[in-house]
Write an enzyme that holds these catalytic residues in place. Sequence first.
Site, mmCIF file in Angstrom:
data_model
loop_
_atom_site.group_PDB
_atom_site.id
_atom_site.type_symbol
_atom_site.label_atom_id
_atom_site.label_comp_id
_atom_site.label_asym_id
_atom_site.label_seq_id
_atom_site.Cartn_x
_atom_site.Cartn_y
_atom_site.Cartn_z
ATOM 1 N N LYS A 274 0.838 -1.194 0.000
ATOM 2 C CA LYS A 274 0.000 0.000 0.000
ATOM 3 C C LYS A 274 0.876 1.248 0.000
ATOM 4 O O LYS A 274 2.057 1.185 0.358
ATOM 5 C CB LYS A 274 -0.866 0.020 1.270
ATOM 6 C CG LYS A 274 -1.982 -1.009 1.294
ATOM 7 C CD LYS A 274 -2.821 -0.838 2.561
ATOM 8 C CE LYS A 274 -3.909 -1.889 2.665
ATOM 9 N NZ LYS A 274 -4.928 -1.797 1.604
ATOM 10 N N ARG A 348 -10.067 -11.797 2.444
ATOM 11 C CA ARG A 348 -10.947 -12.867 1.961
ATOM 12 C C ARG A 348 -10.287 -14.228 2.093
ATOM 13 O O ARG A 348 -10.970 -15.247 2.213
ATOM 14 C CB ARG A 348 -11.357 -12.559 0.512
ATOM 15 C CG ARG A 348 -10.195 -12.445 -0.434
ATOM 16 C CD ARG A 348 -10.562 -11.701 -1.712
ATOM 17 N NE ARG A 348 -10.688 -10.261 -1.493
ATOM 18 C CZ ARG A 348 -11.098 -9.408 -2.418
ATOM 19 N NH1 ARG A 348 -11.401 -9.841 -3.628
ATOM 20 N NH2 ARG A 348 -11.185 -8.126 -2.147
HETATM 21 N N1 BES Z 1 -7.933 -3.823 4.444
HETATM 22 C C1 BES Z 1 -8.121 -3.476 3.093
HETATM 23 C C2 BES Z 1 -9.435 -2.748 2.823
HETATM 24 C C3 BES Z 1 -9.602 -1.401 3.455
HETATM 25 C C4 BES Z 1 -9.320 -0.249 2.752
HETATM 26 C C5 BES Z 1 -10.123 -1.269 4.735
HETATM 27 C C6 BES Z 1 -9.514 0.995 3.336
HETATM 28 C C7 BES Z 1 -10.325 -0.029 5.314
HETATM 29 C C8 BES Z 1 -10.023 1.110 4.603
HETATM 30 C C9 BES Z 1 -8.120 -4.735 2.232
HETATM 31 O O1 BES Z 1 -7.323 -5.767 2.689
HETATM 32 C C10 BES Z 1 -7.600 -4.346 0.887
HETATM 33 O O2 BES Z 1 -6.489 -3.937 0.811
HETATM 34 N N2 BES Z 1 -8.444 -4.495 -0.124
HETATM 35 C C11 BES Z 1 -8.064 -4.184 -1.461
HETATM 36 C C12 BES Z 1 -8.632 -5.249 -2.357
HETATM 37 C C13 BES Z 1 -8.159 -5.153 -3.785
HETATM 38 C C14 BES Z 1 -6.699 -5.489 -3.868
HETATM 39 C C15 BES Z 1 -8.983 -6.096 -4.623
HETATM 40 C C16 BES Z 1 -8.632 -2.816 -1.824
HETATM 41 O O3 BES Z 1 -9.775 -2.526 -1.469
HETATM 42 O O4 BES Z 1 -7.923 -2.046 -2.460
HETATM 43 MN MN MN Z 2 -5.334 -5.643 2.047
#
Ligand code: BES
Ligand code: MN
Length: 494
Positions: A274, A348
């Site tokens: 990230k 997931r």
């Molecule tokens: N923990 C994050 C989702 C999240 C984002 C929670 C902002 C709270 C605030 C999750 O693990 C994630 O990174 N999801 C990705 C999925 C994508 C790679 C398909 C996302 O939402 O970017």
């Molecule tokens: Mn994530």
Amino acid sequence: MRIQLESADPSHSTATDLLIVSLCEDGTPLAGPAARVDQALGGAVSRARTAGLISGKLGDTYLLPTGGALPQPVVLAVGLGPLAEIDLFRLRRAAQAAGAAALAVKPGTVSVVLPVVVGSPWPAAAGAEATLVATAYGLYRYTAYQGEPSPEVRHLYLLAEGEGGQLTEAVRRAEATATGVALARDLVNTPPADKRPLALAQRIAALGSEFGFEVEVWDRAALEEMGAGGILAVGRASSAPPAAVVMRLGGESGQALGLLGKGITFDSGGLQIKSGEGMRTMKSDMAGAAAVVGAMAGLARLPRRTPVVAVAMCAENMISGDAFRPGDILRMLSGKTVEMANADAEGRLVLADGVEILRRQGVRGVVDLATLTGAQVVALSDIRAAAVSNDQGLMAEVALAADGAGERIWEMPHDDDYRHLLDSRLADIRNVSASGASGGGLITGGLFVGAFAQDLPWVHLDIAGPSFKETEKATGTPGGTGFGTETLIRLVAG
Ligand code: BES
Ligand code: MN
Ligand code: ZN
């Protein structure tokens, strides 16, 4: 925080540090105990309203010194908005604002007058429970790491008349719920270095002994033995190994309901790292697990409930030479294979193994809570959680519980047409849809978990937005919100 019912006239009530009364925005006269507070103050509350010092607008607050006219030195008046618009949701908003504003006088004990809403369709007990839970919510502060924290509010009294039995029950439920919600918030607010997976699991075990629910911790060795390839892959790059925590509470009768929480104690994104900004709040990526634990603690204090088995899937999504790689194919606990295409879609993967753990526990259905996608925040902000489900019966139960809890959810569509987005040429399923930004990430994230639920009734709540608020105007307390805790308590305890 202890919560107690007092049926006394305000003039003879316990001498707490502050008394909360509420009033409508229009000229509706004060009624019940609130009117007696006004009388004791020689009409100071109504005069302040006439003079325009108190607006009565929803959540507006005003402090008045009582000068010895009441056992409490300070009265806090809070607006409920126009009489015709007041509902239980707004009642909570006002109570929350009042709780937060009460902190200005650093109270150790607080009293709140049950708002009498003339002509309201809900029973007094429902109003009492909503008012108490929300006041306690507003009074919450996270002070564990402060050198000289201000004193906590130890005692909250509800001043109300009539319906003794039902009000006593409402007070008991409110105390259990408020305790569970505060606990969930504490867990989310804890810095990530102090809640790495096993440490979090041990803290849950300690809470189990304190509150009276059963806890089993399955460490990495146990997960390896079982073949839980999802959670093991996600946790592999961390120097702190993953753990699954299984919690149980007996109930009156019937098949247990399964609760499941995403417990990523920190989400760096893994090799698909990230941005610094994206990572900043990722200590909250265990908010689903926190809500489940908070609910178990609250439920343990309530007599009437159905049996429940809860699972918190705890892992830290980090980076190392041994991190799981895009292109890896994981063999999950269920035996299904997953083409790992994105290391940041880790939630997931741990949930898929969690669903299988619950299936093996013989539950009648699964409700999972997870900070699963940024797409949820895009769609619904921090206001509502998104739901994806394969069973209209369980979905209706969850919707009803959420409604009672004042926690808003919105069910997403998930027609079969979405499912092909997760098709893999190499494995049974991909963990994200194929590149090309086909959208629908909120739905496909849910459907991935649903693929592991199969015929088991299942509801997924994506709480990425509402579980954490950085600018909390209404309460002045940024951070974990405990979202979902009260919904789960109501789902199990009615
Ligand atoms: N923990 C994050 C989702 C999240 C984002 C929670 C902002 C709270 C605030 C999750 O693990 C994630 O990174 N999801 C990705 C999925 C994508 C790679 C398909 C996302 O939402 O970017
Ligand atoms: Mn994530
Ligand atoms: Zn995550």
